[in-house]
Structure formats: structure tokens, C-alpha cells
Design an enzyme around this catalytic site. Structure first.
Site, PDB file in Angstrom:
ATOM      1  N   LEU A   5       0.679  -1.239  -0.021  1.00  0.00           N
ATOM      2  CA  LEU A   5       0.059   0.067  -0.087  1.00  0.00           C
ATOM      3  C   LEU A   5       1.183   1.377   0.250  1.00  0.00           C
ATOM      4  CD1 LEU A   5      -2.832  -1.015   2.592  1.00  0.00           C
ATOM      5  CD2 LEU A   5      -3.090  -0.662   0.133  1.00  0.00           C
ATOM      6  N   ASP A   6       0.524   2.285  -0.720  1.00  0.00           N
ATOM      7  CA  ASP A   6       1.615   3.333  -1.004  1.00  0.00           C
ATOM      8  C   ASP A   6       1.372   4.286   0.370  1.00  0.00           C
ATOM      9  OD1 ASP A   6      -0.655   5.203  -1.222  1.00  0.00           O
ATOM     10  OD2 ASP A   6      -0.650   4.785  -3.269  1.00  0.00           O
ATOM     11  N   LEU A   7       2.315   5.238   0.289  1.00  0.00           N
ATOM     12  CA  LEU A   7       2.507   6.065   1.640  1.00  0.00           C
ATOM     13  C   LEU A   7       1.272   6.584   1.966  1.00  0.00           C
ATOM     14  CD1 LEU A   7       4.573   7.638   3.390  1.00  0.00           C
ATOM     15  CD2 LEU A   7       4.330   9.406   1.828  1.00  0.00           C
TER      16      LEU A   7
END
Length: 267
Positions: A114-116
Site C-alpha cells: 500500500l503506498d505512503l
């Protein structure tokens, strides 16, 4: 050192890259990279090929640190907060998922990322080979999200995403997207996809003129975020692993979350 062969392991043992993946050191692909860099040793001899076989009792080190025998495969649901990078180390010095896990967990790798700024369900396992298997689009598992977007939502354009689309020469597969609620220029959508290219939802929504201001993964195949507190990790129980993955597991345990932060306003 165990002898090197090209054919599949049998009585000779298990290929070192697969063994490292099951030990939770890294995915099989990343384990192969560690081997190529000369960082893996068996009985103090540098391993030169991922086709090297390891036998029970062989002493394995990575960067001079001993690697324990693989545990039974374990899988955890983790509620990732926004603001964490899904990696063990970040060259930019940003906080990472693995630095912020609850205490008492084994070494784990993530199933995908999952991105930042994304949050919600992230699967973690001590078996890198299993992580790779679960990441593959071929498993057909639906990844479901709730997305808060800013802009004018065209429901017909959302429905058309079911046919797939191409943006800047990148082909995206079918996406299920529907409007849940709208308040002024802010709306909540339910979005589901089976492949999940890098930043796919954000890029597709931007193509539709919508800015994603919050993105929460609520399900990954049969695994649900449910009421798992933010920052907490809970082990998937043996019955679910048997039914969904054909694996056995020890009894479920839940690790306590870090101190809770105030929940953001969903509006």
C-alpha cells in the site's frame, strides 16, 4: 555445502532461494538478488546460485547473521495507517510499516504494498514464497477499497471502468466502481479490482478528473479489514488458512496496537 542441481528438490533438500523465502528473509526474487550479491552463505561458504540445495541442519547466514529454520507458515492481517512506507528500510528516511508493527511478531514480509498515503488491510506473512503467490493476479482475488474523492463524479464514467482502459500506454483491467455517498464536491466510492498496478486507483481517478483524498483497502480476497484497530495485527486462524490456502497454522494471536491517534473526519 549442499550440492547444486537444476532439477526440482527431492531427498537432496530444498533450493536455498525458496528456503530463504519461507524463512521470511525476503521474497524468492529478492532472495535470489541477495545470492547474486554474495551475501548468503551455507556452512560459511558463499552461495553462488539460487539452485543450491540446503539440507536440514545446514547453517545459513545472510550478511553474517544466522537465519533460523523456517517456521510454520503464518499469515497476519494488519491495519496500515497512512504515512507509512511498505518496506523494511526507506532510503528517504520515512517511517515504515515494519518499524511500526506491534511487538512480538516474527520477521514478516508484505503481500503486495500500500503506498505512503493509503491505509487499511495489508497482509503480512513469514513465508516469502506465499507472499509472492498471493500477489499474483492469477489467483483472481478481488481487492476492495473505499475511496474519498474530490470533484464531480460521473456515474456513467465509473460504470465504464468495468471495460478496462488505457492511460498513457498503460492498460488497466476491469475495475468495479460505484458511488456510495456525495456531499458537495466530496464523494465516497467503493472500488474493486483484481490486478492492482502501482497507484492504479489514484491514476484512474485522476483520468476521470477526480482527486483521491483518502484510500482505504477493506478486503484482499477472502480476508477482510473488519474492525481491526488501526496499527494492530491479527494472525489468521488455522481454519481460514486451511480453507483458503490449504495451509495449517498455529492458534490465532492478536498483537496490541500502538496508542491510537484521533480518527480523521470522514467528511
Amino acid at each position: 555445502m549442499s550440492e547444486t542441481e537444476d532439477e526440482a528438490p527431492g531427498p537432496r533438500g530444498e533450493r536455498i532461494a525458496k528456503w530463504l523465502a519461507r524463512s521470511g528473509v525476503a521474497s524468492r526474487r529478492d532472495s535470489e538478488a541477495l545470492i547474486a550479491e554474495g551475501r548468503v552463505r551455507i556452512e560459511n561458504k558463499v552461495v553462488t546460485t539460487p539452485a543450491t540445495f540446503i539440507k536440514p541442519g545446514d547453517l545459513v547466514t545472510v550478511d553474517g547473521k544466522m537465519v533460523a529454520e523456517p517456521e510454520r507458515t503464518r499469515l497476519f492481517r494488519y491495519h496500515k495507517p497512512a504515512g507509512l512506507v511498505t518496506t523494511h528500510r526507506d532510503p528517504e528516511g520515512r517511517p515504515t510499516v515494519f518499524e511500526n508493527l506491534p511487538q512480538g511478531l516474527p520477521r514478516l514480509v508484505s503481500v503486495g504494498r500500500l503506498d505512503l498515503n493509503s491505509e487499511g488491510l495489508l497482509l503480512l506473512t513469514n513465508d516469502g514464497a506465499l507472499a509472492r503467490k498471493l500477489e499474483l493476479p492469477a489467483n483472481g482475488w478481488l481487492r476492495r477499497y473505499r475511496a474519498r474523492v474530490h470533484g464531480e463524479v460521473d456515474e456513467r464514467a465509473l460504470a465504464a471502468l468495468a471495460n478496462g482502459l488505457t492511460i498513457e500506454d498503460i492498460a488497466y483491467g476491469p475495475i468495479e466502481a460505484g458511488l456510495d455517498s456525495r456531499q458537495g464536491t466530496n464523494s465516497w466510492l467503493t472500488v474493486a479490482l483484481r490486478e492492482g498496478k502501482n497507484r492504479e486507483i489514484r491514476r484512474v481517478m485522476a483520468f476521470l478528473g477526480l482527486g483521491v483524498t483518502r484510500l482505504i483497502r477493506v478486503a484482499y480476497g477472502p480476508f477482510q479489514l473488519g474492525l481491526l484497530p488501526k496499527g494492530a495485527a491479527e494472525e489468521v486462524n488455522a481454519k481460514v488458512l486451511r480453507e483458503q490456502l490449504g495451509l495449517d497454522a498455529p492458534p490465532r494471536r492478536q498483537a496490541a496496537p500502538p496508542p491510537p491517534a484521533p480518527a480523521p473526519d470522514p467528511d
